[in-house]
Design an enzyme around this catalytic site. Structure first.
Site, PDB file in Angstrom:
ATOM      1  N   LYS A  13       0.927  -1.220   0.430  1.00 51.00           N
ATOM      2  CA  LYS A  13      -0.147   0.330  -0.413  1.00 51.00           C
ATOM      3  C   LYS A  13       0.916   1.690   0.361  1.00 51.00           C
ATOM      4  O   LYS A  13       0.250   1.641  -0.876  1.00 51.00           O
ATOM      5  CB  LYS A  13      -1.041  -0.184   1.078  1.00 51.00           C
ATOM      6  CG  LYS A  13      -1.563  -0.863   1.204  1.00 51.00           C
ATOM      7  CD  LYS A  13      -2.794  -0.433   2.313  1.00 51.00           C
ATOM      8  CE  LYS A  13      -1.877  -0.748   3.481  1.00 51.00           C
ATOM      9  NZ  LYS A  13      -1.514  -2.155   3.794  1.00 51.00           N
ATOM     10  N   ARG A  87      -9.857   0.080   8.553  1.00 46.46           N
ATOM     11  CA  ARG A  87      -9.410  -0.880   8.724  1.00 46.46           C
ATOM     12  C   ARG A  87     -10.794  -2.182   9.449  1.00 46.46           C
ATOM     13  O   ARG A  87     -10.287  -3.112   9.625  1.00 46.46           O
ATOM     14  CB  ARG A  87      -7.999  -1.320   9.611  1.00 46.46           C
ATOM     15  CG  ARG A  87      -6.831  -1.302   8.982  1.00 46.46           C
ATOM     16  CD  ARG A  87      -6.168  -0.742  10.271  1.00 46.46           C
ATOM     17  NE  ARG A  87      -4.798  -1.695  10.134  1.00 46.46           N
ATOM     18  CZ  ARG A  87      -3.307  -0.720   9.365  1.00 46.46           C
ATOM     19  NH1 ARG A  87      -3.789  -0.127   9.108  1.00 46.46           N
ATOM     20  NH2 ARG A  87      -2.658  -1.276   9.343  1.00 46.46           N
ATOM     21  N   ARG A 126      11.623  -6.399   5.171  1.00 48.92           N
ATOM     22  CA  ARG A 126      11.340  -4.537   4.724  1.00 48.92           C
ATOM     23  C   ARG A 126      12.607  -3.963   5.883  1.00 48.92           C
ATOM     24  O   ARG A 126      12.743  -4.157   6.894  1.00 48.92           O
ATOM     25  CB  ARG A 126      10.057  -4.200   5.298  1.00 48.92           C
ATOM     26  CG  ARG A 126       9.860  -2.889   5.155  1.00 48.92           C
ATOM     27  CD  ARG A 126       7.942  -2.706   4.984  1.00 48.92           C
ATOM     28  NE  ARG A 126       7.331  -3.095   6.029  1.00 48.92           N
ATOM     29  CZ  ARG A 126       5.887  -3.055   6.369  1.00 48.92           C
ATOM     30  NH1 ARG A 126       5.198  -2.665   5.079  1.00 48.92           N
ATOM     31  NH2 ARG A 126       5.363  -2.857   7.050  1.00 48.92           N
ATOM     32  N   ARG A 160      10.595  -1.635  11.554  1.00 45.26           N
ATOM     33  CA  ARG A 160       9.766  -1.175  11.741  1.00 45.26           C
ATOM     34  C   ARG A 160       9.227  -1.881  12.900  1.00 45.26           C
ATOM     35  O   ARG A 160       9.870  -2.995  12.678  1.00 45.26           O
ATOM     36  CB  ARG A 160       8.475  -1.039  11.053  1.00 45.26           C
ATOM     37  CG  ARG A 160       8.098   0.222  10.667  1.00 45.26           C
ATOM     38  CD  ARG A 160       7.004   0.319   9.669  1.00 45.26           C
ATOM     39  NE  ARG A 160       5.595  -0.586  10.179  1.00 45.26           N
ATOM     40  CZ  ARG A 160       5.086  -0.110   9.769  1.00 45.26           C
ATOM     41  NH1 ARG A 160       4.387  -0.132   8.386  1.00 45.26           N
ATOM     42  NH2 ARG A 160       3.601  -1.010  10.605  1.00 45.26           N
ATOM     43  N   ARG A 171      -0.734  -8.472  13.618  1.00 47.25           N
ATOM     44  CA  ARG A 171      -1.057  -7.958  12.357  1.00 47.25           C
ATOM     45  C   ARG A 171      -2.170  -8.622  11.429  1.00 47.25           C
ATOM     46  O   ARG A 171      -3.293  -8.043  10.845  1.00 47.25           O
ATOM     47  CB  ARG A 171      -0.063  -7.520  11.532  1.00 47.25           C
ATOM     48  CG  ARG A 171       0.488  -6.380  13.120  1.00 47.25           C
ATOM     49  CD  ARG A 171       1.467  -5.167  12.758  1.00 47.25           C
ATOM     50  NE  ARG A 171       2.307  -4.428  11.818  1.00 47.25           N
ATOM     51  CZ  ARG A 171       2.936  -5.243  10.499  1.00 47.25           C
ATOM     52  NH1 ARG A 171       3.706  -5.803  11.573  1.00 47.25           N
ATOM     53  NH2 ARG A 171       3.379  -4.256   9.673  1.00 47.25           N
TER      54      ARG A 171
HETATM   55  P1  AMP Z   1       0.400   0.474   9.041  1.00 46.89           P
HETATM   56  O1  AMP Z   1       1.855   1.213   9.630  1.00 46.89           O
HETATM   57  O2  AMP Z   1      -1.008   1.075   8.283  1.00 46.89           O
HETATM   58  O3  AMP Z   1       0.741  -0.967   9.731  1.00 46.89           O
HETATM   59  O4  AMP Z   1      -0.050   0.964  10.787  1.00 46.89           O
HETATM   60  C1  AMP Z   1       0.460   0.173  11.790  1.00 46.89           C
HETATM   61  C2  AMP Z   1       0.192  -0.152  13.263  1.00 46.89           C
HETATM   62  O5  AMP Z   1      -0.475   1.129  13.405  1.00 46.89           O
HETATM   63  C3  AMP Z   1      -0.993  -0.760  13.180  1.00 46.89           C
HETATM   64  O6  AMP Z   1      -0.981  -2.423  13.189  1.00 46.89           O
HETATM   65  C4  AMP Z   1      -2.413  -0.428  14.453  1.00 46.89           C
HETATM   66  O7  AMP Z   1      -1.768  -0.569  15.433  1.00 46.89           O
HETATM   67  C5  AMP Z   1      -2.013   1.538  13.843  1.00 46.89           C
HETATM   68  N1  AMP Z   1      -3.290   1.742  13.126  1.00 46.89           N
HETATM   69  C6  AMP Z   1      -2.215   2.160  11.676  1.00 46.89           C
HETATM   70  N2  AMP Z   1      -4.074   2.254  11.174  1.00 46.89           N
HETATM   71  C7  AMP Z   1      -4.695   2.384  11.717  1.00 46.89           C
HETATM   72  C8  AMP Z   1      -6.296   2.105  11.346  1.00 46.89           C
HETATM   73  N3  AMP Z   1      -7.147   2.587  10.641  1.00 46.89           N
HETATM   74  N4  AMP Z   1      -7.481   1.485  13.150  1.00 46.89           N
HETATM   75  C9  AMP Z   1      -6.256   1.178  13.838  1.00 46.89           C
HETATM   76  N5  AMP Z   1      -5.555   0.984  14.137  1.00 46.89           N
HETATM   77  C10 AMP Z   1      -4.628   1.323  13.133  1.00 46.89           C
END
Ligand code: AMP
Length: 217
Positions: A13, A87, A126, A160, A171
């Site tokens: 993404k 999400r 990554r 990360r 996740r």
């Molecule tokens: P990402 O970078 O999108 O993989 O997000 C990293 C982490 O941020 C996720 O594993 C969640 O803990 C939190 N997070 C990001 N976006 C959301 C969302 N839309 N709803 C809930 N938690 C989120």
């Protein structure tokens, strides 16, 4: 044109959002990036969400809905790319209301469809630049100089905190339990377009470009 990029962690993404920014001047709204920024700057919100993020769980709908609400209120982007949001079904409803409030609507939801085993391999490899956010895959797309960003010569690439086996398991479970129902939700609304995310970056970008060109006619 406002779009959602939908897909599990590691499906590409962020990479595809960067391609859309470069090609079309769209604006990326990544709730993951917003939450990481809050953590790095040590805000009260950052402290509240740190442990949840490290565990790979979702933070509350209320928190991410308000982050997106603030961004929509403060900017009038030519086109938004929602990356990692929504999400949950509640977030999808909130997004639709927020867009309506600002006289906008969702033009497409692009689902990046990908084999779960490939996801694990991608996430394990990554790394990213803490300075400019460029993402590298040590196996498929490594940096020119080992360990350093191609664009910020002094920046050491980092992994990360939640890109580890334990957090990744959570996740992925969170994605399949709470986020994948959005596929049906957006299919029903007619916004869903599915793209083969197993292909290389350029092929996926080309498929997305074709979809966006088609709907903007
Ligand atoms: P990402 O970078 O999108 O993989 O997000 C990293 C982490 O941020 C996720 O594993 C969640 O803990 C939190 N997070 C990001 N976006 C959301 C969302 N839309 N709803 C809930 N938690 C989120």
């Amino acid at each position: 044109m406002d779009i959602v990029l939908l897909g599990p962690p590691g499906s590409g993404k962020g990479t595809q959002a960067n391609a859309l920014i470069a090609a079309r001047g769209m604006v990326q709204l990544s709730t993951g990036d917003m939450l990481r920024d809050a953590r790095n700057s040590g805000t009260a919100l950052g402290k509240r969400v740190a442990a949840i993020m490290d565990a790979g769980e979702l933070v509350t709908d209320e928190i991410v809905n308000s982050l997106i609400g603030e961004k929509l209120a403060s900017g009038d982007g030519f086109g938004f790319i929602f990356d990692g949001f929504p999400r949950t079904l509640a977030q999808a409803d909130a997004l639709s209301h927020l867009l309506e409030e600002h006289g906008r609507k969702l033009d497409a939801v692009i689902e990046l469809v990908i084999d779960p085993e490939e996801l694990v391999a991608r996430i394990e490899n990554r790394v990213s630049c803490p300075n400019c956010g460029a993402v590298y895959n040590l196996r498929a797309a490594p940096p020119v100089r080992d360990g350093y960003c191609d664009y910020c010569p002094d920046a050491r690439l980092v992994k990360r905190g939640d890109d580890n086996a334990e957090s990744l398991k959570t996740r992925l479970l969170e994605y399949y339990r709470k986020t994948s129902p959005l596929i049906g939700y957006y299919y029903k609304s007619g916004a869903l377009a599915r793209v083969d995310g197993d292909k290389n970056v350029e092929s996926v970008s080309a498929e997305i470009a074709e979809i966006l060109d088609r709907i903007s006619k």
